[in-house]
Design a protein around this motif. Structure first.
Motif, short mmCIF file in Angstrom:
data_model
loop_
_atom_site.label_atom_id
_atom_site.label_comp_id
_atom_site.label_asym_id
_atom_site.label_seq_id
_atom_site.Cartn_x
_atom_site.Cartn_y
_atom_site.Cartn_z
N PHE A 296 -3.02 7.36 3.45
CA PHE A 296 -3.14 7.73 4.87
C PHE A 296 -2.54 9.09 5.19
CE2 PHE A 296 -1.67 7.23 9.38
CZ PHE A 296 -2.94 7.20 9.96
N ALA A 297 -1.22 9.24 4.97
CA ALA A 297 -0.55 10.47 5.38
C ALA A 297 -1.04 11.69 4.64
CB ALA A 297 0.97 10.33 5.19
N GLY A 298 -1.49 11.51 3.39
CA GLY A 298 -2.02 12.64 2.61
C GLY A 298 -3.46 12.96 2.92
N LEU B 253 8.90 -1.45 5.23
CA LEU B 253 9.05 -0.89 3.89
C LEU B 253 8.92 -1.99 2.85
CD1 LEU B 253 12.05 1.57 4.31
CD2 LEU B 253 9.64 2.16 4.08
N ALA B 254 8.29 -1.65 1.74
CA ALA B 254 8.14 -2.60 0.64
C ALA B 254 9.24 -2.45 -0.41
CB ALA B 254 6.77 -2.42 -0.02
N VAL C 269 0.85 -1.19 0.00
CA VAL C 269 0.00 0.00 0.00
C VAL C 269 0.90 1.24 0.00
CG1 VAL C 269 -1.88 -1.16 1.21
CG2 VAL C 269 -0.18 0.12 2.52
N ASP C 270 0.39 2.33 -0.57
CA ASP C 270 1.09 3.61 -0.55
C ASP C 270 0.58 4.39 0.65
OD1 ASP C 270 2.14 6.12 -0.88
OD2 ASP C 270 1.54 6.34 -2.97
N LEU D 84 4.43 -2.67 3.43
CA LEU D 84 3.65 -3.86 3.72
C LEU D 84 3.17 -3.73 5.15
CD1 LEU D 84 6.07 -6.39 2.06
CD2 LEU D 84 3.69 -6.07 1.37
N LEU D 85 1.89 -3.88 5.37
CA LEU D 85 1.33 -3.65 6.69
C LEU D 85 1.57 -4.79 7.65
CD1 LEU D 85 -2.05 -2.00 5.65
CD2 LEU D 85 0.03 -0.87 6.44
#
Length: 420
Positions: free
Chosen positions: A149-151, A383-384, A143-144, A409-410
């Motif tokens: 999320f952050a944006g 991190l992916a 996921v980005d 990666l969550l």
């Protein structure tokens, strides 16, 4: 090039802005080791003085003879700034004026950032965080975290303050993303111009609607102040524009940069996951170690002045490196190390003095809720991509520093097993 600094800076470093945006900190350290203030040439060819030491930065940020009045600067011979989109009608806000206008405009906007209003907003921020993380949970694989999320989070929060509906928030966010995207050349691309026109139209219509039907939100407050003669329509529109930009862009970078700092320091990540009560002080370390705003907004010398023993002539721009100041070892022992156990705010990431960030309290609140819930739900996030593949291409890289995207990666091995 000559410099009036106590320690001369190597001429190869005096063209400021031509550096590795993904990892500028070795350069910041090199420049800072040569002295706290240096004469440089900016990428646009203008002469400037760069402040990199913590004590000198603190002095500069609150110096009475450093002006933020862009219009006065433009009126000088050999103007030192150029106004960009959306133009002068949206350029008269608290970051571009001096006293007494600054205090007047700041006071009107500050009503939305009181402890009482933010306390009332906190449950809604928690709801937004939950909604966004639920959406991420529905994704399978990478996921980005910036896009997902952050944006969206800080933009939704500023939208709540302004009383903007969610669908309109999404449209407005897309326009701002286009407007604020970096571009090559002197002239903005057609897409940026179109986005600017759309933002201008939206904010103008919003003010007209609130004028006809007053509301109890920040826009309503400012419209009332305008109706009562406390600010002009230009100042009203400019303030709204500036609040949207400042209210989302920097917090997006705070969250993204903080996540990267954690995921590239497995021991710190594990410690924070194990004790989420450390999140508030972790947020301060994120701000110090990788400031979302690496350089202060525009300032120039309104008259001859001296900072940290360096003479700065009238009319010259002064650029304060908040990021370099944050890693000044004279202020913070072992400053190059990322350490969540540091106590207090040993940084100038929100500025200092009368221009200290109006939204600092809100940014800290958003970050605290965001990191607490993100780490609670996804303690094994990693991190992916390798860290060196990340690109801090968001913003112009000088005033703003943030990630264009953050692939993660969550789920996976616990943070103690994560490898940078």
């Amino acid at each position: 090039m000559t410099t009036t600094c106590p320690h001369a800076l190597d001429e190869s470093l005096t063209r400021w802005g031509d550096y590795d945006r993904d990892d500028p900190f070795p350069l910041f350290a090199q420049v800072r080791s040569a002295g706290p203030v240096h004469e440089v040439t900016l990428a646009d060819g203008h002469r400037a003085f760069l402040v990199v030491g913590y004590a000198a930065a603190r002095e500069a940020l609150n110096h009475p003879d450093l002006s933020k009045d862009m219009h006065a600067a433009l009126a000088r011979d050999g103007a030192v700034v150029a106004e960009g989109l959306p133009g002068p009608d949206f350029a008269r806000h608290m970051l571009s004026v001096d006293q007494p206008d600054h205090t007047r405009l700041r006071g009107l906007a500050a009503r939305a950032f009181t402890r009482t209003r933010l306390r009332a907003l906190e449950p809604r921020i928690e709801e937004l965080v939950t909604e966004l993380l639920d959406d991420l949970a529905a994704s399978d694989g990478v996921v980005d975290l910036v896009a997902g999320f952050a944006g969206p989070l800080p933009f939704a929060v500023i939208g709540e303050l302004l009383g903007i509906e969610r669908d309109d928030q999404r449209r407005l966010a897309a326009w701002f993303a286009t407007l604020l995207a970096p571009y090559d050349g002197d002239e903005p691309p057609a897409a940026s111009v179109a986005a600017s026109d759309a933002i201008v139209g939206f904010l103008t219509d919003l003010v007209d609607l609130r004028w006809a039907e007053p509301t109890e939100d920040l826009v309503g407050d400012l419209v009332t102040a305008c109706r009562e003669g406390d600010l002009t329509r230009q100042e009203l529109l400019s303030t709204l524009f500036q609040l949207v930009v400042a209210g989302h862009d920097t917090t997006t970078s705070l969250i993204g940069n903080g996540v990267v700092a954690l995921l590239t320091h497995p021991d710190q990540h594990a410690a924070l996951v194990a004790d989420l009560d450390l999140v508030p002080q972790a947020v301060e370390e994120f701000l110090r170690w990788d400031a979302p705003v690496p350089h202060s907004t525009f300032r120039y010398a309104a008259r001859d002045l001296t900072i940290a023993g360096t003479a700065i002539p009238e009319g010259v721009q002064v650029l304060v490196s908040l990021a370099a100041a944050g890693r000044d070892p004279e202020r913070t022992p072992g400053a190059e190390a990322f350490d969540l156990q540091r106590g207090g705010a040993t940084h100038l990431a929100f500025g200092h003095g009368i221009h200290h960030c109006l939204g600092a309290r809100l940014a800290r609140l958003e970050a605290r809720i965001a990191f607490t819930e993100l780490l609670r739900r996804y303690p094994a996030m990693r991190l992916a991509v390798p860290p060196e593949e990340l690109s801090w291409g968001h913003g112009d890289g000088l005033v703003l520093r943030g990630l264009s995207s953050l692939p993660v990666l969550l789920t996976g091995p616990g943070p103690q097993e994560t490898r940078p």
